[in-house]
Structures are given as structure tokens and as C-alpha cells.
Design an enzyme around this catalytic site. Structure first.
Site, short mmCIF file in Angstrom:
data_model
loop_
_atom_site.label_atom_id
_atom_site.label_comp_id
_atom_site.label_asym_id
_atom_site.label_seq_id
_atom_site.Cartn_x
_atom_site.Cartn_y
_atom_site.Cartn_z
NE ARG A 1 -3.75 16.47 3.54
CZ ARG A 1 -3.31 17.72 3.52
NH1 ARG A 1 -2.34 18.09 2.72
NH2 ARG A 1 -3.84 18.61 4.33
CD GLU B 1 -10.87 -2.82 1.76
OE1 GLU B 1 -11.08 -3.58 0.80
OE2 GLU B 1 -10.41 -3.20 2.85
N GLY C 1 -9.40 6.58 2.45
CA GLY C 1 -8.57 5.44 2.05
C GLY C 1 -8.88 5.07 0.62
CB VAL C 2 -7.31 4.64 -2.42
CG1 VAL C 2 -7.59 6.12 -2.43
CG2 VAL C 2 -5.85 4.35 -2.13
CB THR D 1 -0.88 -0.02 1.26
OG1 THR D 1 -0.07 -0.53 2.34
CG2 THR D 1 -2.04 -0.96 1.08
#
Ligand SMILES: Cc1cc2nc3c(=O)[nH]c(=O)nc-3n(C[C@H](O)[C@H](O)[C@H](O)COP(=O)(O)OP(=O)(O)OC[C@H]3O[C@@H](n4cnc5c(N)ncnc54)[C@H](O)[C@@H]3O)c2cc1C
Ligand code: SF4
Ligand code: FES
Ligand code: FES
Lengths: 719, 336, 263
Positions: free
Chosen positions: A609, A686, A683-684, A470
Site C-alpha cells: 500500500r 531502499e 518500504g520504498v 522520507t
């Protein structure tokens, strides 16, 4: 603590920059150490033997040959295994505590030998006999008698009066969408090196939730958490499979205890399908009702699925239908049936990925029957607050994602009617779908340590975070460097070790927000504490330029450290926070062979962000490719006679290969979210997959006129 | 994997002798299939005779055949100028298989000898007559989406997974073998692989200890080079076994089909030669080749197909794939 | 190639710092010297020195190794990353396990152990092969290059540099295999070798320039579950064509891009 969301006036600007991965050099030279890469002296090799029946008990074990086989130093079965305290997914059978068999391929013995070859050969020699019970493995039969899910999290969610609104609706859709069992299959199979020093256990083990793994091992072995150390600086992918603790890790530790030596235990690829959870098979009935103008009046999302026999886990497919569109009347429900399979668990985009396939295809189908552009249809039903709970959005960018994406994709050229575009042997079609995933921050502690030599300061940030590809190492270095105004080469990031301050896990897209806010806070606190100690300083005054070297030398310090226990902002709970996306897919379908290629995709994401667009883009690419796999390739099949998977290997369980993937353009829409957390990070991990399979399936319909509601869309389904 | 003795063969006869006397011994070439099966516990040789060092790695022209060495690598074979020029369809078929890495290891002999990918055959916990004669066929009443539609028996419904073999079948290749007593024989490709019948454990007609030394393709087949195509249909774009594959080759003389060769892959226990279709296409004038006539040829071939519970789609897929392969092979020659 | 990415920044993770410390003390250097040297070239050089050392050491350890028990032992002499090795191994031991468990070269990964993922890709006599389907015994007289040996002396291989620049990985587990495979691919293209998506089998050429479609097909033997494929293609394209591209570029006009679907 500073109230600032971000730092200003820094010479070193890294936050939001395309910084290359700081651990890249190790990954490209083969020196990044994954669990079984650690050099451990005197290590013995363990191999698991599995049950070849799906239900019943082990009535006999013939392990004499294995015990006598060359090199063998231990054969452990439920008959001689040390007594543990099973918990969670480390259920009795999976850690050799009893003779009961809950699913085909349950761990049934561990063989330890001097070499891998010897352990493997001996494991093959063990013969089990079973008292078989009737196995619940035929999904198609069992699902007919499925009952309301006993899990409180999956109770019916009712808004308004669905039946009434639905029957009154002018335009209706009633369709069933099916997604198969899927496996995480990270490239690194679950593997462990376990060693004991007295009553202290150290495990090198890929763990998305470092502290969770420590806790699980402590419980199972009856230890205090401090007696367990989990080391996991690099994780070869996890996608949910390395979130919880599974039997293999406990068995490695158990084996090490029994043979009194460090033990290396790696699951084989074939063992992965029934060792570390899976995505359940979901049958989702969607009923949508809209008026003539395309305004949604009613939606029902009813999921029928299965659980394991030892857990009630059910992924929340219906979640998406509760919050994506403004619908006054809705019904979300779950029916389940227990099956003798390894317990279902979180898999990338849990609930949302299969749920959005159903919802976003249904929306496409309804829009088509209304002769409305599917984007227009979505815009028409855009909610101004979260319909699921009435809370305001902390930020929402679906409209912007759709607008930006349709521009990039050239959506205006798309034909509404199917089968209109042809290129040689190929039918070409386009599809769109949106997705979302909740954004949350979880409590995370962090320590920052500064050391100064003259005017040169080095900083280390320490927290029990994890990096499964990640980019955690990199974003934390970026934040620390910019906040402390140091070059990034002066920052060390220590993560992936349970002896560090406790941190959230890399699961459910909470990692980036939780880790980055903690590191930001601890660095800000460093500065304010140094300022307080510095005689010349007039007290905390960030955001003015800071010079930690100067502050330290004024305070006459060569070493300094501080710690924070970062918590999510109190107001966050009063809002609804999600990451959002819009996915556009163009598929080329060979009309004769039925082979499908997603030639191009556009994915636009709003996720607050973006700390590092380069690594974030990579995560979105990964989500798209997972979504393409879900749409076109991935399917695990149980033989309903015995409950074994006939898709045990990478040759049978297909995930996309390089040639399956065309061009993917990724863009982010600017989202300034001052509510979700201090840094405004969502978050990215999922969200990237959510909506992708639907975009592909919608494109296949647009290309061919065939609506495939059962994934994956393989050539046979287009015959 | 059980322990085994490893030896490097230095001459054919001795190697053949070892393998014919020890029924548990096996030749090892590239190892890409045998090692996989040994790790699964499907193959359990007590002795491996590594034949990769034997002098059968050449590809050469001799008289009216091109002779392809059995230990030549798949990648070297596909890229060899003689093959590319004369039998481009063979290059295509080889390159359609596996991955670049595997083709760099795999040999031609090993490719012909590779065993079925039937998932029940691969899983030693499952019944399988091919792996364990008499244990039953797991696939018959099981998941048989990938299985045969032609020539299966009540003992076994497996398919042969080799891509290369489908092209060789259409190119009228001959398999040269050498036995323990140094006896050499030539086996027509159509006779090399066999149907399962009552003995599905036997994939082919080799005698114990017989080693493939070369595969010879008659130069007469090179007349089809300009109008040939190997089409592979699979569940993902690459690195996957075929659902159905087609080798189609035509020799065009004076505006009509002088010779037609068609074979199907992944539809039977052996590469399936399509005599019916060939017969209907041979002699046809190019201007009579259109969707309808191609389809008629294909339909004649598929009339005898016997699909199973999950593989009915293969009949329609084979139908369409054949027509498509014909068109790609015939290129500009067909107007349809 | 390293000129192409001025923005590169490196820092060590805890374990790597430890590992480096270990190396450097072996080499009689201090880590401090390298702190602040943030170019890949310099840090790369340190890592590479470490690798050279490890490969050399591995030989000594290996000489000691005799298989335990009654297993059939085979003597094998071969070269690994340019160092001669003479070893005695269990006949069942694959090259992959020999590298990882006996030669301490853990860069090569076991993703499936059955030839189905490409994580174990190494170069054998200059060609990419799968070490999990190769017996160590089959390596007699061969020369094996692993990820630890692809750099030349103190300089990273351009493919390694390009993978960093284009973020050609996420978790990094498939990466050693991807890079070895990509290097093998370059040799194959230079030799004019074909792939299934090559337009004309009969046309021969000394060397060929690969389209993206060709690169994709030729890299399809290396699975990446993280989904780094587009970045992997970008990295290979850059090294293969010598044309530097922007890793963050958005393609936009994709009508052209997608037009060569071939299967
Ligand atoms: C992941 C994967 C994907 C694959 N995909 C494809 C595909 O899509 N299409 C395809 O066609 N193939 C595919 N293959 C199979 C591959 O082509 C074969 O494994 C390979 O061709 C076997 O050759 P080998 O030299 O490695 O044989 P080995 O594994 O060495 O031997 C195989 C068998 O042949 C015997 N043998 C070898 N040489 C001789 C000889 N000269 N005479 C007599 N017997 C001999 C051996 O004793 C053994 O029983 C795939 C393989 C893998 C692992
Ligand atoms: S089809 Fe043949 S190979 Fe497959 S299980 Fe049946 S007997 Fe075995
Ligand atoms: S480990 Fe060798 S191909 Fe997967
Ligand atoms: S980078 Fe994780 S599998 Fe490729």
C-alpha cells in the site's frame, strides 16, 4: 484490537492521498530545525583533528600552541579524555580512548573554543607524531589473499550443485563486476549539540534510529538509557550514515562534559569520508548457466571485498542472486580482507544495490548472447516462491512492474543489437533491470493523545520515529487523521525524540511499515477504548463511522490517551516479503566525448500500500538518482600508499547535479498484501536504487556496444 | 585558518605596496578560490587586501581592444553585450565554469589566478611541491587521472583549472598589470601562466604585489566570433572541472580558413596553445575540411603528449574533443 | 500561486509547534487561533511574522557581540532581510557563520563550507551568491536576503509555494539554498542572462524563457543528495512560466522531452 487492515467509512480520507508534506512550510521558510539550528545558550564550538596516517599509534602530541590559542577552552586527546566504554562503531580510537590508529583520518583530538573560527584555527595547530605500522590499504594487493568471511551471515549459501550444472549448461557467462567505495554524503554533515545537566545528557543529533542512538550513548557514557535524550525531529538525509552511532556524537558529548558547557560539533564535508562509514568496494564474479531456451540452470555470485579492521561488516551483495530468479543450482560466497579504513556500513540499498548491478548486468549479457529479449529472459525465470528459502511470497509484482514499465517506456521500440540508434552526436540506448528489497515491520510503540474542547478534538501521536526526508511526519498525520476521522489540521505528530515511546528506526526500509502500523493501531485502540467507555455505544464496532468528539463527550472526557506496543504479525515470518521494481533507462552517449546522459527513466515499483504517492514518488526519484550516480559518477579513491582518500570533497567525489538528470517517470503497481503487516505497507527507501545502475549500464551497452563492468562509467572508460 | 588583518583597498598603488612588502599578504577579490584555500590551510595570509572596490570593474571598448576589468564579475563579463557579440567563445568558457552563484562572485582577475585543483595540493597532509616546495609531488606516483599530459616536470604534474583562460589564450588576450611602484606592464596571455619546471610554486609570471587591472582582447580576434566554440568534457554534466576542454576559433574568408586559434584546457600547467594544429588548419579551403584533415591537424598537436599512469585517456579524449569542437565551431561550413 | 494547490494541508511537528508557541507569545497571539486554518497562506503568515521578529531581534543581540581573544575585528554595516545591521566580527567569520551563529538566521545551511554544494546560497544585492565563500567583512554596504527574507510581508514567495506543491525536497536541508538559487535564476532569466547550454551566445534578448534543460544547468550549483531534482525543476518551471502543472504527471511521451541534451 480491531482485525481490520484499514478503516472504512471515514469522511476524512487521507491514506493513499497526495497530501503535501505537513512540515513543508518549515522546510521552505528555513524554520525547520536541524541539529545545529537549535538555539542553545552559552554554546561552545568543537572541531575534530584527525590522524594523518592509516595504521600505528600516536607517539606524541604537541598541543601546547593550541591550548594557548585565543578562545580555546579545552583540548582533548587520548591522554586526557574521560574513560568511556567503547562499543560498536564507537571503537576505542574513534572516541580517544587509546593511541591506536586504525585508519587514515581517525579522530585524534577535539578542540573546544568560544567561537568556531578559534576552535578551527587551534585544531590546525596540534601536531601529532606517529609510530607507524604497516597499513593495509592497497585493495588490489590485499584482495589476492582474501579469505572466506568469518561473519556467520556471510557463510556460503549452496543450493543444488552449481559446478555440475554450470559445466553442463549450454550458454554461459563468466564475468567480474566491480563497484568502488562510495560515501553516503547526506547534505547535512553529521553534527551535534550536546549538553549535560548533572548526569543527564541531551543531544540534538541527526539519528535515523532514535532509540539506537540513545542506547549507544548510554553504553558509552555508562548511563541508564533514561539519562540520555536524543532530539532529532528533522534529519538532513542519512542513507545509512545516520543509522548507527559514530565517534563524532560521542565526542561532542565528551567535550561538553569536559568544558562543562553545551558544545556544538559539526563534521566538515572533508571529514565525512572517514568518519561515518562507507560502502565497501566490491569485486563480484558472476557465473551464470542457461539452457538453449533461456532457462537458468546455475548461478554463482562470489563477492570479494574488504572490511574495516575493527568490524566484520560485509554488505550482502549475493542476496539478490539467491531470490530474484528460479535457479535450481546456486552458490553465494564472500571473501574478505581487512583494510585500514573506516568501517563499511549500510548505504542505501545495502548489498542489493551493488549486488543487483552485477546480477542484472550478467542477466542482460546472457540474454544478449542467447539473442533473447532481456525482459522475456527474466519472465522465463520468474520464481513462483522464494528460491532462497522456499517460502511463498506474501506478494510479488516483478512481472507486473516489467509489463507496466515496458509499456510506459516504449520498450518494444528498443533494438536488441547495440549501436542502432543515433541522434546527431549521440548514440542512444535502452536498458532494463529489476530490483527488490526485503519488507519488514519492527516493534514500535506509540501513544495517541486526544484533547477535546466542545466538539473540537485535537490529537497528537507520539513515537520515537524519525523523518530523514522520507515523509514520516506526513504519513503518520494522514493515518491518524483518517483513522480518527479528523481533519489533518487537528493532528500533531511528535517524533524524533527519545523521550517518546520507543520505535523502530528509519533503516532497511522498515520505518514506514513499523511507524504507520503503530499509529494505525493506537488510533484504532483509542476508538475501541472510547467506545467501551461510552455508555451509549454498543462496544467495539469499527468500521462503522466514528466520531471521537461524540465518544469523548459521551464518556465525559476532555482528555484521553492510550498506548500500543505494535508488533509484526506472527504469520509474516512464514512468508517472503519484498518490495519490487523494474527500472528502464535511456542513455544518450556522446560518441566523441564519452559523456553520458540518462535522458529518461521509468521506474515502476510494487511496494504494497502506498500511503502517500507524492512523497513515495519522491523517494523513488531519489533512488533513481542515487542509482544514476552509482552508475556514472560516484567513486571514492584511496591512495594505496597512505590510505587517504583523494576524493575528500564534493569537487572530487561527484554526485549527480541537476543537469545530469533527465525525465523520470514513476509508477506504482497495485499490490494488496494482507500478510506483510496489517496496513499492507512495504518500504520504498531502499528498493528505489536497486537495479538502477544495471539498467543504466545495460543501456550504455545497447547504445555503444561497450560493456563496462567497472563503475562508474566515466568518459575515460569509453575512450 | 589563522587570524588575518582585513583591509579595503582604495587605490591600486597602496594595495600593491602592501602586498609586495608583506610577503604574507594577498589580494582578495571574489574570494571563491582564496577563501577555499584558506579554509583548507593551503593559503595562510596574514593580511587580506580587498580589491573588489577598486575601479576595475568595467568592460569597455577602447581603440582596437575590448578591455575587461579585473574586478568585473565572471557572470557580468560572460553576459556583457561586447563580449557576447565579439567573443562568444569567452562567454561560453566562463559559463562552463563553476556554478551561477560562484560566477556571480568570482572576478576575472581571480579566475586567471586560481590555483590547481590537484587533490594533493589541496590536502595539507600530502606532499606537494607547489604548496610546500621540496616536500615532493604526491600526484606523480599517486592518483593522477586529472593531471597533465603536456609540459609537466618531475617536480609537478598539475593542470591549470581555469576555463576562461583557455578561451583567452585562443583569443590572443593581453594581461595588464600594475605594480607597487605604479609600474604597468602588459603580458601576452601565452606568457602569463607558466610551466612548472623547478619552481611549481609559481603559477604565473606576476611579480610580488603586481595586480591584474584588466585583460585586453584585440578586436582582430572578433573576426572569429561566428566560428568559435568552447567545449568542455567532464565527469558529470555540470559543476565539475574539465577532464579536457577545447577552445576553437576560426576566421573564414572567401571559403577558406584565414585564421585558426586552438587551445586546450586541463592538459597542462597552463592553457595549452595548439600552434601545430593552427598551422595545419590555416589556409585550408573549407571543402578540404573533413574528418581526416581535422584529425591530421589534431594528431600533429598530440604527438608530443606525455601521459602519466592514470591519464592516458586524455590523449584520445583530447583528440576526439578537438575534432568535435572544430566541427561545432565550423557548423554548417563543414560538410563532413 | 497559492490558488494552485487546494489540497495543501499543514500541521506542525512538535518542535515547530513549540517554536511557534514561542513566537506567538511574543506576538501576543495564541496558537489556537491558527489551528484549523489549514491554508499555507495563514500558517505561512504566522511563520513569516515570526521570521520578521527574529530578524529584528537578531540586530539587538548582534550589537553586543565583540570577538573574543586577539582576533582581528572588522566593523561591518550591511542590511540583512531589509534590516540594518552594524556588527563587529572576527575577520575570519564567513557570512554563513555570521548569519547562523550570530544573527540566529539558521535557515541558511552549511553543506560543505567550500563552495561545492550551494546549500548556503543567499542573495546579495539581488544576485545569488555563496555565503560560505563570502567573508562577513566583504558585506560592507551590501544587502543580503536569506531564506527567512524571501517572502513578501505575510505572503510566501511563489517559489516557496511551488516547492511545497511539487515536493521539491525530501530532507529539506538543501531547500533554502535551492529556493534562493531559484529566485536568483528567475532574475537572471529576466535579464536575458546566458548559461552554458544556451544555444547562441551572440543572440541577445531582454528576457528569456527557459527550457527544462536551461533550468537544470542553471540549478546545477545546488546539490540535492535526496534527489529532488525533477521536482525542483517542475517547481521552477511552474513559477517561471506561470503555467501550473500536475506534480504527479507521468510524462510518457519522453522522446520529445529528452531531445535537447546538449553536453
Ligand atoms: C566549487 C567550485 C567550482 C569551480 N569550478 C570552476 C570551473 O569549472 N572552471 C573554472 O574556470 N573555475 C572554477 N572555479 C574557480 C573559480 O572560477 C575561481 O575561484 C574564481 O574565478 C576566482 O575568482 P575570485 O575573484 O573569487 O578570486 P579570489 O579567490 O578572490 O582570488 C584568487 C587569487 O587571485 C588573486 N587575485 C585576485 N584578483 C587579483 C588581481 N586583480 N590581481 C592579482 N591577483 C589577484 C588572489 O590574491 C588570490 O590569490 C570553481 C570554484 C569553486 C569553488
Ligand atoms: S602535481 Fe603539482 S600540485 Fe599536485 S602534488 Fe604534485 S606538485 Fe603538488
Ligand atoms: S556550504 Fe556553501 S557551497 Fe556548500
Ligand atoms: S532535500 Fe535532502 S538534500 Fe535536497
Amino acid at each position: 484490537m480491531s482485525e481490520e487492515k484499514t478503516v472504512k467509512n471515514r469522511k476524512n480520507k487521507f491514506i493513499g492521498e497526495n497530501v503535501n508534506r505537513i512540515d513543508g512550510i518549515f522546510k521552505v521558510t528555513g524554520t525547520a530545525r536541524f541539529a545545529t539550528d537549535w538555539p542553545v545558550a552559552n554554546v561552545a564550538y568543537a572541531v575534530i583533528a584527525k590522524a594523518a596516517t592509516a595504521a600505528g599509534t600516536i607517539s606524541g602530541i604537541d598541543s601546547a600552541a593550541a591550548e594557548k590559542a585565543p578562545g580555546v577552552i579545552g583540548v582533548i586527546t587520548h591522554k586526557n579524555a574521560p574513560k568511556l566504554t567503547p562499543a560498536g562503531n564507537l571503537s576505542g580510537g574513534s572516541v580517544l580512548q587509546d593511541a591506536k590508529i586504525e585508519f587514515f583520518g581517525q579522530h585524534s583530538a577535539v578542540v573546544v573554543a568560544e567561537t568556531f573560527e578559534q576552535a578551527q584555527a587551534a585544531a590546525e595547530m596540534i601536531k601529532f607524531t606517529y609510530a607507524k605500522a604497516e597499513a593495509r590499504v592497497n585493495f588490489d594487493e590485499l584482495i589476492k589473499t582474501a579469505q572466506k568471511s568469518p561473519s556467520p551471515a556471510r557463510a556460503d549459501v549452496v543450493r543444488g550443485d552449481f559446478e555440475k550444472a554450470y559445466s553442463a549448461a549450454e550458454h554461459k557467462l563468466d564475468a567480474v563486476y566491480e563497484t568502488p567505495i562510495e560515501h553516503h554524503q547526506p547534505m547535512e554533515p553529521h553534527s551535534t549539540i550536546a549538553m549535560w545537566e548533572g548526569d543527564n545528557l541531551t543531544i540534538y543529533n541527526p539519528s535515523q534510529v532514535v532509540m539506537g542512538m540513545r542506547g549507544a550513548m548510554a553504553t558509552v557514557f555508562g548511563l541508564k538509557p533514561e539519562q540520555v535524550r536524543v532530539i532529532t525531529p528533522h534529519i538532513g538525509g542519512g542513507f545509512g550514515a545516520k543509522g548507527g552511532a559514530w565517534g563524532n556524537t560521542a565526542l561532542a558529548a565528551m567535550a561538553a562534559k569536559v568544558v562543562k558547557r553545551p558544545v556544538k560539533l559539526a563534521l566538515t564535508r572533508q571529514q565525512m569520508v572517514n568518519s561515518v562509514g562507507l560502502r565497501q568496494k566490491n569485486v563480484q564474479r558472476m557465473r551464470l548457466g542457461a539452457d538453449a531456451t533461456g532457462k537458468l540452470a546455475a548461478i554463482a555470485h562470489e563477492t570479494s571485498t574488504h572490511t574495516g579492521t575493527t568490524s566484520q561488516f560485509v554488505e550482502g551483495c549475493g542476496d539478490v542472486s539467491a531470490m530474484t530468479y528460479a535457479v535450481p543450482n546456486s552458490l553465494i560466497s564472500y571473501k574478505t580482507t581487512a583494510m585500514n579504513v573506516i568501517s563499511p556500513t549500510f548505504v542505501r540499498g545495502p548489498g542489493k544495490a551493488p549486488g543487483s548491478f552485477a546480477l542484472e548486468c550478467a542477466i542482460d549479457e546472457l540474454a544478449y548472447s542467447l539473442k533473447m529479449d532481456p525482459i522475456e529472459f527474466r519472465l522465463k525465470n520468474e520464481p513462483d516462491k522464494d528460491p532462497a528459502n522456499g517460502r511463498p511470497w506474501s506478494s510479488r509484482s516483478v512481472v507486473e512492474c516489467l509489463r507496466r514499465g515496458s509499456e510506459m517506456f516504449g520498450w518494444k521500440n528498443r533494438k536488441m543489437e547495440p549501436r542502432q540508434v543515433r541522434n546527431g552526436e549521440f548514440l542512444v540506448g535502452s536498458g532494463v533491470a529489476v530490483g527488490s528489497y526485503p519488507a519488514r515491520q519492527q516493534g514500535t510503540s506509540a501513544i495517541a493523545k486526544l484533547t477535546r474542547k466542545g466538539t473540537d478534538v485535537e490529537a497528537t501521536v507520539e513515537l520515537a520515529a524519525s523523518d530523514l526526508g522520507t515523509g514520516t511526519h506526513t504519513i503518520l498525520a494522514q493515518i491518524a487523521a483518517e483513522t480518527l476521522d479528523l481533519p489533518i489540521s487537528r493532528i500533531s505528530v511528535k517524533i524524533g525524540d527519545s523521550s517518546l515511546p520507543p520505535a523502530a528506526g528509519s533503516v532497511g526500509s522498515v520505518g514506514a511499515a513499523s511507524f504507520s502500523n503503530a499509529v494505525s493501531e493506537v488510533c484504532l485502540q483509542c476508538i475501541s477504548e472510547l467506545q467501551a467507555r461510552s455508555p451509549k455505544s454498543s462496544g467495539p464496532s469499527d468500521p462503522v463511522p466514528v466520531n471521537v468528539a461524540e465518544l469523548m463527550s459521551e464518556a465525559n472526557l476532555t482528555e484521553f490517551q492510550t498506548r500500543v506496543d505494535a508488533r509484526p504479525p506472527a504469520q509474516a515470518g512464514q512468508y517472503s516479503s519484498h518490495s519490487f521494481n523494474a527500472n528502464f533507462a535511456e542513455v544518450w552517449v556522446n560518441e566523441q566525448t564519452g559523456m553520458i546522459r540518462v535522458n529518461r527513466m521509468v521506474a515502476v515499483t510494487g511496494a504494497g500500500r502506498i500511503l502517500n504517492p507524492k512523497t513515495t514518488r519522491s523517494q523513488i526519484l531519489g533512488g533513481c538518482i542515487w542509482g544514476i550516480g552509482m552508475a556514472l559518477h560516484e567513486e571514492s579513491i584511496l591512495d594505496p600508499r597512505w590510505g587517504n582518500f583523494v576524493t575528500r570533497t564534493f569537487a572530487d567525489y561527484h554526485i549527480p547535479v541537476n543537469l545530469d538528470i533527465g525525465t523520470i517517470d514513476v509508477a506504482f503497481v497495485a499490490e494488496e498484501d494482507k500478510i506483510v503487516n496489517k496496513l499492507g505497507v512495504k518500504g520504498v527507501g531502499e528498493v528505489g536504487i536497486v537495479g538502477v545502475a544495471a539498467a543504466v549500464a545495460n543501456a550504455v551497452f545497447n547504445a555503444t556496444g561497450k560493456r563496462i563492468r567497472k563503475l562508474p562509467i566515466t568518459p575515460d572508460k569509453l575512450m | 585558518m589563522r587570524p588575518f588583518k582585513y583591509t579595503r583597498a582604495t587605490d591600486v598603488a597602496a594595495a600593491a605596496k602592501t602586498v609586495s612588502t608583506n610577503r604574507e599578504a594577498a589580494f582578495l577579490a571574489g574570494g571563491t578560490n582564496l577563501l577555499d584555500l584558506m579554509k583548507e590551510g593551503v593559503a595562510k595570509p596574514s593580511e587580506l587586501v580587498d580589491i573588489s572596490g577598486l575601479a576595475f570593474s568595467k568592460i569597455r571598448s577602447s581603440g582596437n581592444v575590448i578591455s575587461i576589468g579585473s574586478t568585473a564579475k565572471n557572470s557580468d563579463t560572460a553576459n556583457h553585450a561586447l563580449i557576447r557579440r565579439n567573443f562568444p567563445m569567452l562567454s561560453q568558457a566562463i559559463l562552463a565554469g563553476a556554478s551561477a552563484q560562484i560566477r556571480n562572485m568570482a572576478t576575472n582577475g581571480g579566475n586567471l589566478m586560481q590555483r590547481t585543483r590537484c587533490t594533493y595540493f589541496y590536502d595539507v597532509n600530502m606532499p606537494c611541491n607547489k604548496r610546500e616546495p621540496g616536500s615532493g609531488c604526491g600526484a606523480m606516483e599517486g592518483i593522477n587521472k586529472g593531471h597533465a599530459i603536456f609540459g609537466w616536470s618531475d617536480k609537478c604534474i598539475a593542470t591549470n583549472p581555469s576555463d576562461m583562460s583557455v578561451a583567452l589564450m585562443a583569443l590572443d588576450a593581453v594581461v595588464k598589470v600594475s605594480g607597487a611602484d605604479k609600474k604597468q606592464r602588459s603580458i601576452a596571455f601565452a606568457d602569463f601562466h607558466r610551466l612548472p619546471g623547478d619552481t611549481p610554486e609559481k603559477d604565473n609570471t606576476l611579480e610580488p604585489g603586481e595586480m591584474i587591472t584588466s585583460i585586453d582582447i584585440p578586436m582582430s580576434s572578433a573576426g572569429m566570433a561566428a566560428n568559435s566554440y568552447y567545449l568542455k568534457v567532464r565527469d558529470r554534466a555540470s559543476y565539475a572541472f574539465a577532464l579536457v576542454s577545447v577552445a576553437a576559433a576560426f576566421e573564414i574568408k572567401g571559403g577558406s580558413v584565414a585564421k585558426a586559434r586552438v587551445a586546450l584546457g586541463s592538459v597542462s600547467h597552463k592553457p595549452w596553445r595548439c600552434d601545430q594544429a593552427e598551422k595545419l588548419l590555416t589556409g585550408k579551403s573549407l571543402k578540404d575540411l573533413n574528418d581526416a584533415s581535422l584529425r591530421a591537424a589534431v594528431d600533429a598537436e598530440l604527438m608530443d603528449a606525455k601521459p602519466l599512469e592514470h591519464n592516458g585517456y586524455k590523449v584520445e579524449l583530447a583528440r576526439r574533443a578537438m575534432v568535435l569542437a572544430f566541427k561545432r565551431a565550423l557548423k554548417s561550413e563543414v560538410v563532413a | 500561486m497559492s490558488d494552485n494547490f487546494p489540497e495543501l494541508v499543514d500541521e506542525l511537528t512538535a518542535d515547530e509547534a513549540e517554536l511557534l508557541e514561542e513566537v506567538l507569545s511574543d506576538l501576543g497571539e495564541s496558537r489556537r487561533k491558527f489551528i484549523g486554518q489549514s491554508s499555507t497562506a495563514v500558517l505561512g503568515a504566522v511563520v513569516l511574522q515570526f521570521l520578521a521578529k527574529r530578524t529584528a531581534l537578531a540586530g539587538e543581540e548582534m550589537a553586543e557581540f565583540v570577538p573574543l581573544g586577539d582576533e582581528q575585528a572588522v566593523k561591518v554595516s550591511f542590511r540583512v532581510n531589509d534590516a540594518a545591521k552594524s556588527v563587529s566580527v572576527d575577520s575570519r567569520m564567513t557570512l554563513l557563520d555570521a548569519l547562523r551563529e550570530k544573527l540566529a538566521l539558521t535557515g541558511t545551511k552549511k553543506g560543505c563550507d567550500h563552495g561545492q554544494c550551494g546549500a548556503c546560497t543567499v542573495m546579495m544585492d539581488g544576485r545569488r551568491v555563496l555565503s560560505c565563500l563570502t567573508l562577513t567583512a566583504q558585506c560592507e554596504g551590501r544587502s543580503v536576503t536569506t531564506i527567512e527574507g524571501v517572502a513578501k510581508g505575510d505572503v510566501l514567495h511563489p517559489m516557496q509555494t511551488a516547492f511545497i506543491k511539487h515536493d521539491g525536497f525530501q530532507c529539506g536541508f538543501c531547500t533554502p539554498g535551492q529556493i534562493c538559487s531559484a529566485i536568483g535564476l528567475m532574475h537572471e532569466a529576466r535579464n536575458g542572462e546566458l548559461s552554458y547550454v544556451s544555444k547562441d551566445m551572440r543572440k541577445t534578448a531582454a528576457s528569456i524563457t527557459l527550457s527544462d534543460e536551461e533550468i537544470r544547468e542553471r540549478m546545477s550549483g545546488n546539490l540535492c543528495r535526496c534527489g529532488a531534482y525533477p521536482n525542483i525543476v517542475a517547481a521552477i518551471r511552474e513559477v517561471h512560466t506561470g503555467k501550473a502543472t500536475d506534480p504527479m504527471a507521468v510524462i510518457f511521451d519522453m522522446s520529445k522531452e529528452g531531445s535537447d541534451a546538449t553536453v
